[in-house]
Design a protein around this motif. Structure first.
Motif, short mmCIF file in Angstrom:
data_model
loop_
_atom_site.label_atom_id
_atom_site.label_comp_id
_atom_site.label_asym_id
_atom_site.label_seq_id
_atom_site.Cartn_x
_atom_site.Cartn_y
_atom_site.Cartn_z
N VAL A 245 0.84 -1.21 0.00
CA VAL A 245 0.00 0.00 0.00
C VAL A 245 0.87 1.25 0.00
CG1 VAL A 245 -1.80 1.27 1.27
CG2 VAL A 245 -1.85 -1.24 1.17
N ASP A 246 1.97 1.20 0.75
CA ASP A 246 2.89 2.35 0.77
C ASP A 246 3.51 2.59 -0.60
OD1 ASP A 246 2.44 2.74 3.48
OD2 ASP A 246 4.01 1.30 4.03
N VAL A 247 3.86 1.52 -1.29
CA VAL A 247 4.43 1.66 -2.63
C VAL A 247 3.40 2.25 -3.59
CG1 VAL A 247 5.42 0.42 -4.59
CG2 VAL A 247 6.06 -0.23 -2.26
N LEU A 248 2.14 1.78 -3.51
CA LEU A 248 1.09 2.33 -4.36
C LEU A 248 0.83 3.80 -4.04
CD1 LEU A 248 -1.05 1.77 -6.53
CD2 LEU A 248 -2.62 1.08 -4.70
N THR A 249 0.87 4.13 -2.75
CA THR A 249 0.71 5.54 -2.36
C THR A 249 1.86 6.38 -2.90
OG1 THR A 249 -0.40 4.81 -0.34
CG2 THR A 249 0.39 7.10 -0.41
#
Length: 640
Positions: A245-249
């Motif tokens: 999720v952090d990478v997508l953010t």
């Protein structure tokens, strides 16, 4: 180099060192108390020194003076400018000054801070580059530039970071405790191609316009991408763990930062154009709004965590055509020369301080790591250019040749951006080693690649740019081809760049120009506007170099050119509108190859309505040709 220059420079550096060394010993003079009855022994001093009162601005002026004198000496140094780029010599002067300061004071010389670089020195250079950006070439090659800047930068960052991490894990270099994110952070800053260094070198070798815009545009947008990736990886390092999720953010933030800077620059560019519409009664402050709105766009983007480079470039490109129409010729000249002077001073200071800041006590040397980093920077950039160009050439009409690809890969010069970023970060373990590696990469690219790129351009016979301005005929034919191609795309249903360019021009003429440009500044004809633009370029002296290569007859004709008088402008508009009205009102019959001879005389008589001014010889020859053609065509009908 003139004989007086070396002792003069040594004396100036000695004076600068004396001030820097004795500034701590100089104490401010006590402020004399006001005369009163309690201070009867007060005496008036004839002479006193208060250096601390003016220390900051005084030293800033001295540094600017030193940089300007170094640049002046470079251009008076004989054959040196033909061999050594200006950036190399300025870095050498900075190394000399930094070495002398370190030898005299036994302390490290001042370092160019990241705040001073990003907030004060970089904006003038980017503003100058964006304001005088060749718009047609830039937008025609925008897809290729974005392809190189975005995908090429990601390719370099990931390639360098992953390769260094793998080599450090395999080799015994003492860097096994450095994580992958740390190497990706270092890869994001070492992959930053510096537009300052690229501009300084490529303006001296005069490559063709397409190659220049590809290299410069890629370096300009590459900085925006690398700064965003640098901040993204720095945020990841502050987290305890990074999830999907952090990478997508982070990917969404990457897109948001670029688009945010784009819209901020667009807003301030339109606002600057609207403001200059109302400066007719105060032309003296019109150039001030250009600088203020541009700098505000940069600061606003940095405040909102957007891309400041993207914002100031968009602002400059957006407002240019409207500002040039609204302000006077003197204001346009002021804008041009102030931007050139401002960017030149900033560029000179950057290279001077780049050399001064190299003399430090914090260096840490590792031959395997430094050589591997330098080799990987060259390798991944070369592979990226070759692979990305192989894909993009399938979509381009004018393919990027192998020679141009070599220059693009070889022209990836590093500079003050990666230098400032490596000093700015506090997340890197063994930071001194990364600082030393960054300095070595910068010096290698600027000195070795910067000094050898000009001989390579001559050896490979890379196409050079034309040093003459396009004629009115060339401009008109280019516009004709643009309209023709946009019409063809519209007919076949293909929405290409000419189709969208034509739609934007219609929207721009119908809405934006009516709202952002004053009524008295809107020309009635595009040909008149073109003539005014060519006259403005000639008056501003943009073709000074081209005049040296022209024939004396052309030079004599150009020296006799002058701005059109109001009555002459009205006459041109009246002639153009009359001819265009006749052309639109006449009935053009459709014909085929079977009816061509029968309709020829009718078409010829109708075409004679559009007359232009001809000499007697031209009119007599055209009349004889027309009569002979009519006789030939009517002879078969008489015999029949």
């Amino acid at each position: 180099m003139p004989k007086f220059w070396i002792p003069f420079t040594v004396t100036y550096i000695h004076f600068l060192l004396l001030l820097l060394d004795t500034s701590s010993a100089l104490t401010p003079s006590p402020i004399p108390p006001p005369p009163s009855t309690t201070h009867g022994n007060y005496s008036l001093r004839l002479f006193s020194v208060d250096y601390h009162h003016v220390q900051a601005p005084f030293e800033i002026v001295l540094w600017i003076m030193l940089a300007s004198l170094a640049k002046l000496g470079f251009h008076w140094s004989g054959r040196i400018p033909a061999v050594v780029p200006e950036s190399c010599l300025l870095i050498m002067v900075g190394l000399l000054v930094g070495g002398v300061i370190y030898g005299v004071r036994h302390t490290a010389p001042p370092v160019l801070s990241a705040e001073a670089f990003f907030l004060y020195l970089l904006p003038p250079i980017v503003l100058d580059a964006g304001y005088f950006l060749p718009g047609r070439l830039f937008f025609e090659n925008l897809g290729t530039i974005l392809w190189y800047a975005v995908l090429g930068t990601l390719w370099n960052v990931l390639g360098i970071g992953l390769s260094l991490y793998g080599l450090c894990q395999l080799g015994d270099w003492g860097l096994k405790e450095v994580s992958l994110l740390h190497f990706l952070l270092f890869g994001s800053l070492i992959a930053a191609v510096d537009p300052v260094a690229v501009l300084s070198v490529f303006e001296e070798i005069h490559v063709n316009e397409q190659l220049h815009i590809l290299v410069f545009g890629e370096s300009l947008l590459n900085d925006a991408v690398t700064v965003v990736l640098y901040k993204l990886f720095e945020s990841f390092l502050r987290m305890s763990s990074v999830s999907g999720v952090d990478v997508l953010t982070g990917v969404c933030q990457f897109v948001l930062v670029g688009l945010g800077g784009l819209f901020v620059g667009l807003f301030f560019g339109l606002l600057a154009a609207l403001t200059t519409r109302f400066t007719a009664r105060a032309q003296v402050i019109a150039p001030l709004f250009i600088f203020l709105y541009s700098y505000l766009s940069y600061l606003t983007s940095e405040m909102l965590q957007f891309s400041g480079i993207m914002a100031i470039v968009t602002c400059a490109v957006t407002m240019k055509q409207y500002v040039e129409a609204n302000v006077s010729e003197k204001s346009n000249t002021t804008i041009k020369y102030f931007l050139k002077m401002w960017s030149s001073v900033s560029e000179t200071l950057i290279f001077i301080f780049l050399g001064v800041s190299t003399i430090q006590d914090v260096h840490m040397w590792s031959w395997p790591f430094i050589c591997s980093t330098l080799f990987l920077c060259l390798l991944w950039r070369t592979l990226g250019v070759l692979l990305l160009t192989a894909v993009v050439n399938k979509l381009r009409r004018n393919a990027v040749t192998f020679r141009d690809q070599f220059i693009i890969a070889y022209g990836g010069l590093r500079g003050a951006i990666c230098f400032s970023l490596v000093f700015l970060t506090n997340e890197l373990p063994k930071k001194n080693l990364f600082i030393t590696t960054t300095i070595v990469v910068i010096l290698f690219t600027v000195f070795v690649q910067g000094m050898t790129i000009k001989p390579l351009v001559e050896l490979l016979d890379v196409k050079k740019k034309k040093r003459v301005l396009p004629t009115v005929s060339e401009e008109i034919h280019c516009r004709l081809l643009d309209h023709l191609l946009s019409g063809i795309e519209d007919v076949v249903g293909y929405w290409g760049q000419h189709y969208w360019k034509d739609k934007f021009e219609q929207f721009n003429t119908k809405y934006l120009k009516r709202f952002l440009i004053r009524e008295d500044k809107q020309p009635k004809s595009s040909i008149v506007r073109l003539y005014q633009e060519l006259e403005r370029r000639e008056q501003m002296g943009e073709d000074d170099e081209g005049r040296k290569e022209r024939s004396p007859a052309i030079e004599e004709n150009q020296t006799q050119s002058r701005p059109l008088l109001p009555e002459e402008m009205d006459s041109i508009r009246r002639i153009l509108s009359t001819n265009l009205r006749n052309f639109n009102n006449k009935h053009i019959t459709a014909y085929s190859r079977h009816t061509l001879h029968q309709d020829f005389t009718l078409d010829a008589s109708r075409k004679s309505r559009l007359r232009r001014h001809q000499s007697l010889g031209e009119r007599h020859s055209s009349t004889q040709t027309h009569v002979s053609q009519v006789q030939v065509l009517t002879t078969p009908s008489l015999h029949s």
